[in-house]
Design an enzyme around this catalytic site. Structure first.
Site, PDB file in Angstrom:
ATOM      1  N   HIS A   1     -24.447  16.152 -25.760  1.00 48.56           N
ATOM      2  CA  HIS A   1     -24.262  14.693 -25.651  1.00 48.56           C
ATOM      3  C   HIS A   1     -22.872  14.271 -26.091  1.00 48.56           C
ATOM      4  CE1 HIS A   1     -25.778  10.621 -25.174  1.00 48.56           C
ATOM      5  NE2 HIS A   1     -25.257  10.285 -26.341  1.00 48.56           N
ATOM      6  N   HIS A  30     -19.744  11.067 -25.363  1.00 45.28           N
ATOM      7  CA  HIS A  30     -19.041   9.971 -24.685  1.00 45.28           C
ATOM      8  C   HIS A  30     -17.572  10.236 -24.989  1.00 45.28           C
ATOM      9  CE1 HIS A  30     -22.951   7.967 -24.641  1.00 45.28           C
ATOM     10  NE2 HIS A  30     -23.005   8.086 -25.946  1.00 45.28           N
ATOM     11  N   GLN A  78     -14.958   7.908 -26.754  1.00 42.54           N
ATOM     12  CA  GLN A  78     -15.150   7.503 -28.149  1.00 42.54           C
ATOM     13  C   GLN A  78     -14.422   8.424 -29.133  1.00 42.54           C
ATOM     14  OE1 GLN A  78     -19.283   6.575 -29.043  1.00 42.54           O
ATOM     15  NE2 GLN A  78     -19.492   5.339 -27.183  1.00 42.54           N
ATOM     16  N   ARG A 102     -20.915  -1.298 -32.741  1.00 39.80           N
ATOM     17  CA  ARG A 102     -20.915  -1.332 -31.281  1.00 39.80           C
ATOM     18  C   ARG A 102     -19.894  -2.344 -30.751  1.00 39.80           C
ATOM     19  NH1 ARG A 102     -25.957  -2.387 -27.175  1.00 39.80           N
ATOM     20  NH2 ARG A 102     -25.602  -4.522 -27.835  1.00 39.80           N
ATOM     21  N   TYR A 148     -20.478   6.467 -18.885  1.00 43.51           N
ATOM     22  CA  TYR A 148     -20.777   5.107 -18.402  1.00 43.51           C
ATOM     23  C   TYR A 148     -19.548   4.214 -18.284  1.00 43.51           C
ATOM     24  CZ  TYR A 148     -20.979   3.901 -23.433  1.00 43.51           C
ATOM     25  OH  TYR A 148     -20.700   3.726 -24.759  1.00 43.51           O
ATOM     26  N   HIS A 168     -29.085   4.686 -19.458  1.00 43.05           N
ATOM     27  CA  HIS A 168     -28.458   4.448 -20.757  1.00 43.05           C
ATOM     28  C   HIS A 168     -29.485   4.382 -21.870  1.00 43.05           C
ATOM     29  CE1 HIS A 168     -26.711   2.419 -24.214  1.00 43.05           C
ATOM     30  NE2 HIS A 168     -25.635   3.113 -23.884  1.00 43.05           N
ATOM     31  N   HIS A 205     -30.798   7.602 -24.017  1.00 44.32           N
ATOM     32  CA  HIS A 205     -30.834   7.234 -25.445  1.00 44.32           C
ATOM     33  C   HIS A 205     -32.170   6.543 -25.723  1.00 44.32           C
ATOM     34  CE1 HIS A 205     -26.228   6.404 -25.097  1.00 44.32           C
ATOM     35  NE2 HIS A 205     -26.335   7.448 -25.904  1.00 44.32           N
ATOM     36  N   HIS A 224     -31.177  11.092 -29.602  1.00 47.48           N
ATOM     37  CA  HIS A 224     -31.478  10.469 -30.905  1.00 47.48           C
ATOM     38  C   HIS A 224     -32.983  10.502 -31.185  1.00 47.48           C
ATOM     39  CE1 HIS A 224     -27.342   9.402 -30.785  1.00 47.48           C
ATOM     40  NE2 HIS A 224     -27.495   8.464 -29.878  1.00 47.48           N
ATOM     41  N   ASP A 279     -21.735  13.309 -29.536  1.00 51.01           N
ATOM     42  CA  ASP A 279     -21.855  11.879 -29.270  1.00 51.01           C
ATOM     43  C   ASP A 279     -20.535  11.114 -29.420  1.00 51.01           C
ATOM     44  OD1 ASP A 279     -22.706   9.266 -28.962  1.00 51.01           O
ATOM     45  OD2 ASP A 279     -24.436   9.435 -30.253  1.00 51.01           O
TER      46      ASP A 279
HETATM   47  C1  NGQ Z   1     -23.305   4.379 -26.547  1.00 47.70           C
HETATM   48  N1  NGQ Z   1     -23.943   5.167 -28.721  1.00 47.70           N
HETATM   49  O1  NGQ Z   1     -23.721   4.112 -25.424  1.00 47.70           O
HETATM   50  O2  NGQ Z   1     -22.179   4.810 -26.714  1.00 47.70           O
HETATM   51  C2  NGQ Z   1     -24.221   4.168 -27.721  1.00 47.70           C
HETATM   52  C3  NGQ Z   1     -24.021   2.811 -28.325  1.00 47.70           C
HETATM   53  C4  NGQ Z   1     -25.806   1.354 -27.356  1.00 47.70           C
HETATM   54  C5  NGQ Z   1     -24.911   5.542 -29.563  1.00 47.70           C
HETATM   55  N2  NGQ Z   1     -26.094   5.078 -29.363  1.00 47.70           N
HETATM   56  C6  NGQ Z   1     -24.349   1.676 -27.427  1.00 47.70           C
HETATM   57  N3  NGQ Z   1     -24.666   6.353 -30.544  1.00 47.70           N
HETATM   58  O3  NGQ Z   1     -26.662   2.131 -27.754  1.00 47.70           O
HETATM   59  O4  NGQ Z   1     -26.095   0.267 -26.850  1.00 47.70           O
HETATM   60 ZN    ZN Z   2     -24.754   8.409 -26.966  1.00 51.08          ZN
END
Ligand code: NGQ
Ligand code: ZN
Length: 466
Positions: A59, A61, A64, A83, A122, A207, A234, A271, A322
């Site tokens: 996992h 992104h 980030q 966020r 994404y 997502h 997620h 998660h 992540d």
């Molecule tokens: C993400 N990251 O999409 O990057 C998410 C945060 C969300 C993590 N969950 C955004 N660690 O969950 O809306």
């Molecule tokens: Zn993630």
């Protein structure tokens, strides 16, 4: 035709055993063509040290990576305020910056012993709105970064439709993420020219239960478009989302997902922090992999995953990095285990998977954790690695037996010391599909990657900091 590359490993982890003096041939597709333990052949390339399968990172992104350390300002803070900071960064990078950030990340992952990465992608559209002429533009940049770095990639375009469970519309930088199922499937089909070969697989992601419409889950239930390829989502990372899901849908997120999606062994639940024992048992029964990202989950204050409940039910977990506050497989596994030890106030916490043996190289805590990461990370990514066997990918990491962390270690103490002996990495060389991409701790393009990364990040971060 030149002969196939051949190597002789001083000590190679084959199954659950260290085998001495193993000769390995690799075919043109980067797969292990033959294995001959106890080989006297000294004519081929000699590889000293303890050689193990490369670790799959299920996992990521990639963008980030540029945020690590930039979201730690004092003040009232939560996952949700983090966020917002992440969204401010997500609004900025274009294709060139994303490619440069991903390249730096992938070099770092390789140097730490990861040999493939599942990209939960994404960041689809241009900064500030609009559309690229090629809808797969940003995906192609991720693929290019992985190719340049030489890391295996499983690219998963992410379906992202709503801002919340009530169907709230996307606003601000979330508009860059907007993608429905048909668009995601089209991007996946468009990438068939660059993915689907030895170095790059394709999957699909939703997502979250929050960000994907129930109608889309219904479509997937009726017509499992991801059958045969990885499907990631997620779920249940924060208690607030559990409360909201209970209030609006009458079920906790994991239960809702199990009731409304064809979750099976092709799925990865990322998660899944807030699961009940019954949900953990149900996830285990479906054969899905839980994708744990312990350093990100700790950084975001998510909570402790109920590992004992999952493992006792025969469930599967793998690891990812992540948000990339850490880029090391052993740091993820160590923190995962320490969280369980601290909560249990005991050192013997459940780690045993169904396939774990009590003997040999995997008999200690480090080997047990790595065994989960190898087997289930590959399962979650449909990646043909994670173990040394004829026909599998030649994705390997070599641990330096001369490193102080491994001095005098034998048997299971080698992997236990890799995981539990601090942050100095003994990973010396890394091979992906039969090619060395890290030699003597250096990646072939690390200077260029670091320069490109620094320039990209300098351009993104406004004077005065964020
Ligand atoms: C993400 N990251 O999409 O990057 C998410 C945060 C969300 C993590 N969950 C955004 N660690 O969950 O809306
Ligand atoms: Zn993630």
């Amino acid at each position: 035709m030149p002969p196939p590359p051949a190597f002789r490993f001083e000590a190679l982890l084959v199954g659950d055993r260290w085998e001495p003096d193993v000769r390995m041939e690799v075919d043109a597709a980067g797969r292990i063509a033959s294995l001959s333990p106890g080989s006297p052949d000294a004519a081929c390339e000699q590889v000293c040290g303890w050689t193990v399968p490369g670790v799959p990172n299920l996992h990521s992104h990639a963008f980030q990576r540029a945020l690590a350390g930039l979201a730690e300002a004092d003040g009232p803070d939560s996952f949700w305020s983090w966020r917002e900071v992440m969204y401010r960064l997500a609004a900025l990078p274009g294709p060139d910056e994303v490619e440069a950030i991903a390249l730096q990340l992938y070099v770092e992952l390789l140097k730490a012993g990861f040999t493939c990465v599942g990209e939960f992608h994404y960041l689809h559209h241009p900064p500030g709105g609009g559309r690229y002429a090629d809808p797969a533009e940003m995906s192609r940049r991720i693929v290019r970064a992985a190719e340049k770095a030489g890391i295996g990639l499983v690219h998963m375009p992410v379906v992202y439709e709503n801002a919340g469970l009530g169907g709230e519309p996307l606003t601000g930088s979330q508009r860059r993420f907007r993608l429905d199922l048909d668009e995601a499937l089209r991007i996946r089909a468009d990438l068939a020219d660059v993915c689907g070969g030895a170095g790059c697989g394709l999957g699909l992601a939703l997502h979250s239960v929050r960000a994907v419409r129930p109608a889309t889950f219904r479509r997937i239930f009726e017509n499992p478009c991801a059958a045969g390829s990885p499907m990631h989502i997620h779920v249940a990372e924060q208690e607030r989302e559990v409360r909201e899901c209970l209030a609006q849908r009458g079920a906790r997120p994991v239960q809702w997902l199990l009731d409304h999606a064809p979750v099976d062994q092709g799925w990865c639940l990322v998660h899944a922090t807030h699961m009940t024992g019954a949900e953990a048992a149900a996830v285990a029964a479906r054969g899905a992999v839980v994708g744990l990202c312990p350093t990100t989950e700790a950084n975001l204050g998510d909570g402790l995953f109920p590992l004992g409940a999952l493992v006792r039910a025969g469930g599967r977990f793998g690891i990812g990095t992540d948000s990339h506050v850490s880029r090391s497989p052993v740091e993820e596994l160590r923190l995962l285990d320490y969280g369980q030890r601290l909560a249990a106030r005991a050192r013997s916490v459940p780690r045993t998977g169904p396939d774990r043996t009590r003997n040999g190289a995997l008999a200690g805590a480090g080997g047990a954790l790595l065994a989960h990461a190898w087997e289930n990370g590959c399962r979650a990514l449909a990646w043909d690695g994670g173990t040394v066997a004829v026909g599998r990918r030649a994705d390997l990491a070599v641990l330096d037996a001369g490193h102080p962390a491994l001095a005098g270690r034998r048997g299971h103490a080698v992997l236990d010391s890799w995981v539990f002996s601090g942050t100095e990495s003994p990973v010396r060389d890394v091979m992906v599909a039969g090619d060395w991409v890290v030699r003597d701790r250096r990646h072939m393009c690390e200077e260029g990657a670091a320069r490109g990364y620094a320039a990209a990040v300098d351009g993104l971060i406004q004077p005065g900091g964020r």
